[in-house]
Design a protein around this motif. Structure first.
Motif, PDB file in Angstrom:
ATOM      1  N   HIS A 101      -7.623  -9.588   5.752  1.00 13.79           N
ATOM      2  CA  HIS A 101      -7.661  -8.378   4.924  1.00 13.79           C
ATOM      3  C   HIS A 101      -6.247  -7.930   4.564  1.00 13.79           C
ATOM      4  O   HIS A 101      -5.942  -7.666   3.385  1.00 13.79           O
ATOM      5  CB  HIS A 101      -8.409  -7.262   5.678  1.00 13.79           C
ATOM      6  CG  HIS A 101      -8.422  -5.953   4.963  1.00 13.79           C
ATOM      7  ND1 HIS A 101      -9.576  -5.374   4.483  1.00 13.79           N
ATOM      8  CD2 HIS A 101      -7.417  -5.095   4.630  1.00 13.79           C
ATOM      9  CE1 HIS A 101      -9.273  -4.231   3.869  1.00 13.79           C
ATOM     10  NE2 HIS A 101      -7.969  -4.035   3.969  1.00 13.79           N
ATOM     11  N   GLU A 102      -5.373  -7.848   5.578  1.00 12.31           N
ATOM     12  CA  GLU A 102      -4.016  -7.334   5.318  1.00 12.31           C
ATOM     13  C   GLU A 102      -3.221  -8.293   4.438  1.00 12.31           C
ATOM     14  O   GLU A 102      -2.505  -7.852   3.520  1.00 12.31           O
ATOM     15  CB  GLU A 102      -3.283  -7.074   6.629  1.00 12.31           C
ATOM     16  CG  GLU A 102      -3.904  -5.982   7.502  1.00 12.31           C
ATOM     17  CD  GLU A 102      -4.209  -4.705   6.751  1.00 12.31           C
ATOM     18  OE1 GLU A 102      -3.466  -4.345   5.812  1.00 12.31           O
ATOM     19  OE2 GLU A 102      -5.214  -4.046   7.095  1.00 12.31           O
ATOM     20  N   ASP A 119      -9.042  -0.013   7.382  1.00 16.93           N
ATOM     21  CA  ASP A 119      -7.933  -0.892   7.776  1.00 16.93           C
ATOM     22  C   ASP A 119      -7.325  -1.525   6.555  1.00 16.93           C
ATOM     23  O   ASP A 119      -7.453  -0.972   5.465  1.00 16.93           O
ATOM     24  CB  ASP A 119      -8.384  -1.946   8.801  1.00 16.93           C
ATOM     25  CG  ASP A 119      -9.576  -2.749   8.352  1.00 16.93           C
ATOM     26  OD1 ASP A 119      -9.867  -2.794   7.140  1.00 16.93           O
ATOM     27  OD2 ASP A 119     -10.197  -3.362   9.232  1.00 16.93           O
ATOM     28  N   CYS A 174     -10.839   0.187   3.818  1.00 13.28           N
ATOM     29  CA  CYS A 174      -9.425   0.032   3.461  1.00 13.28           C
ATOM     30  C   CYS A 174      -8.872   1.417   3.157  1.00 13.28           C
ATOM     31  O   CYS A 174      -9.514   2.211   2.455  1.00 13.28           O
ATOM     32  CB  CYS A 174      -9.281  -0.874   2.242  1.00 13.28           C
ATOM     33  SG  CYS A 174      -7.575  -1.116   1.705  1.00 13.28           S
ATOM     34  N   LEU A 175      -7.668   1.686   3.652  1.00 15.48           N
ATOM     35  CA  LEU A 175      -7.051   2.985   3.397  1.00 15.48           C
ATOM     36  C   LEU A 175      -6.772   3.195   1.913  1.00 15.48           C
ATOM     37  O   LEU A 175      -6.616   4.336   1.479  1.00 15.48           O
ATOM     38  CB  LEU A 175      -5.751   3.113   4.207  1.00 15.48           C
ATOM     39  CG  LEU A 175      -5.936   3.127   5.734  1.00 15.48           C
ATOM     40  CD1 LEU A 175      -4.585   3.050   6.420  1.00 15.48           C
ATOM     41  CD2 LEU A 175      -6.702   4.359   6.192  1.00 15.48           C
ATOM     42  N   GLN A 220       0.814  -1.222   0.000  1.00 14.69           N
ATOM     43  CA  GLN A 220       0.000   0.000   0.000  1.00 14.69           C
ATOM     44  C   GLN A 220       0.846   1.270   0.000  1.00 14.69           C
ATOM     45  O   GLN A 220       0.329   2.352  -0.294  1.00 14.69           O
ATOM     46  CB  GLN A 220      -0.956   0.017   1.200  1.00 14.69           C
ATOM     47  CG  GLN A 220      -2.070  -1.019   1.100  1.00 14.69           C
ATOM     48  CD  GLN A 220      -2.957  -0.981   2.318  1.00 14.69           C
ATOM     49  OE1 GLN A 220      -2.642  -1.567   3.334  1.00 14.69           O
ATOM     50  NE2 GLN A 220      -4.057  -0.241   2.235  1.00 14.69           N
ATOM     51  N   HIS A 274      -3.678  -8.132   0.725  1.00 13.51           N
ATOM     52  CA  HIS A 274      -2.914  -7.107   0.001  1.00 13.51           C
ATOM     53  C   HIS A 274      -1.613  -7.666  -0.584  1.00 13.51           C
ATOM     54  O   HIS A 274      -1.104  -7.141  -1.576  1.00 13.51           O
ATOM     55  CB  HIS A 274      -2.565  -5.943   0.928  1.00 13.51           C
ATOM     56  CG  HIS A 274      -3.686  -4.969   1.164  1.00 13.51           C
ATOM     57  ND1 HIS A 274      -4.178  -4.145   0.174  1.00 13.51           N
ATOM     58  CD2 HIS A 274      -4.393  -4.673   2.284  1.00 13.51           C
ATOM     59  CE1 HIS A 274      -5.151  -3.375   0.681  1.00 13.51           C
ATOM     60  NE2 HIS A 274      -5.302  -3.682   1.950  1.00 13.51           N
TER      61      HIS A 274
HETATM   62 NI    NI Z   1      -6.629  -2.571   3.180  1.00 13.28          NI
END
Ligand code: NI
Length: 179
Positions: free
Chosen positions: A143-144, A179, A101-102, A52, A147
Motif C-alpha cells: 500500500h505505502e 494507513d 488510506c489517510l 502524501q 503511493h
Molecule cells: Ni495510503
C-alpha cells in the motif's frame, strides 16, 4: 514537531511518480522523516508516504504500535523507515482484506494484494533493509509503496460492492485503521 496537511485523493500531487533519494543522512531527509512520523501519529495511521505530504521522494514509513489493537489478528509490524524501496513478490497468491488510506478519509475497501513479498531499501542511515514478509506486513508495504508510483488503493479495487464509508460498513465493530 511538524504535523503536515495530508493531501487527499483528487490532488494531482498524489498521482506522480516519486523521485529516488540521492543521499541519506542529510538534515533535510532527517527532518522529512521526523515530519512523516509526527503526521502519521497525529492522524492515527499505520503508514505514510512522503508524497502524501507533498514531498515527491521515495520515502515511506509504516509500523503498527498502538494501532495494533485495531488489527487484532495481525502480527506486529516494526516501525520502519524505508527509502528507495524495491518490492519483489514471492509467488502469485493474493489475499483480500480491508484497507483505508489517510488520503482517502472515511472510506474502506477490500483490496487484493500479493500475500508474500521480499522488500529491500535503505534505512535513514543508509544501511540496507532486506526483509521477507507476508500477510498484513506485506499488505502495508504494498500500500505505502504504491503511493510512490501514484497509485491509491481505490485503483486496486476489483469488487466495488465492498467499497464504502467506514461508519456504514462497520457501524459498531472494529474498524480497520487508515494507513
Ligand atoms: Ni495510503
Amino acid at each position: 514537531m511538524a504535523v503536515h496537511e495530508i493531501l487527499r485523493m483528487g490532488d494531482p500531487r498524489l498521482l506522480r511518480r516519486a523521485e529516488p533519494v540521492a543521499r541519506t543522512g542529510t538534515p533535510e531527509l532527517d527532518a522529512l522523516i521526523r515530519d512523516l512520523f509526527d503526521t502519521m501519529h497525529a492522524a492515527g495511521g499505520a503508514g505514510l508516504a512522503a508524497p502524501q505530504i507533498g514531498v515527491n521522494l521515495r520515502v515511506v514509513i509504516f509500523g503498527t504500535g498502538e494501532v495494533l489493537t485495531r488489527y487484532p489478528d495481525a502480527a506486529p509490524v516494526p516501525p520502519t523507515v524505508l527509502i528507495n524501496p524495491v518490492l519483489e513478490r514471492l509467488g502469485q497468491e493474493q489475499d483480500e482484506d480491508w484497507e483505508g488510506c489517510l488520503s482517502v478519509p472515511g472510506l474502506r475497501a477490500i483490496v487484493p494484494r500479493y500475500r508474500a513479498l521480499r522488500y529491500r531499501g535503505l534505512d535513514p542511515s543508509g544501511q540496507p533493509i532486506d526483509r521477507t514478509v507476508e500477510g498484513f506486513h506485506a499488505r502495508v508495504v504494498q500500500h505505502e509503496c504504491d503511493h510512490l508510483d501514484g497509485m491509491l488503493y481505490p485503483m486496486r479495487v476489483r469488487d466495488f460492492s465492498r467499497f464504502g464509508f467506514t461508519d456504514v460498513l462497520f457501524p459498531e465493530g472494529l474498524k480497520p485503521s487508515d494507513d
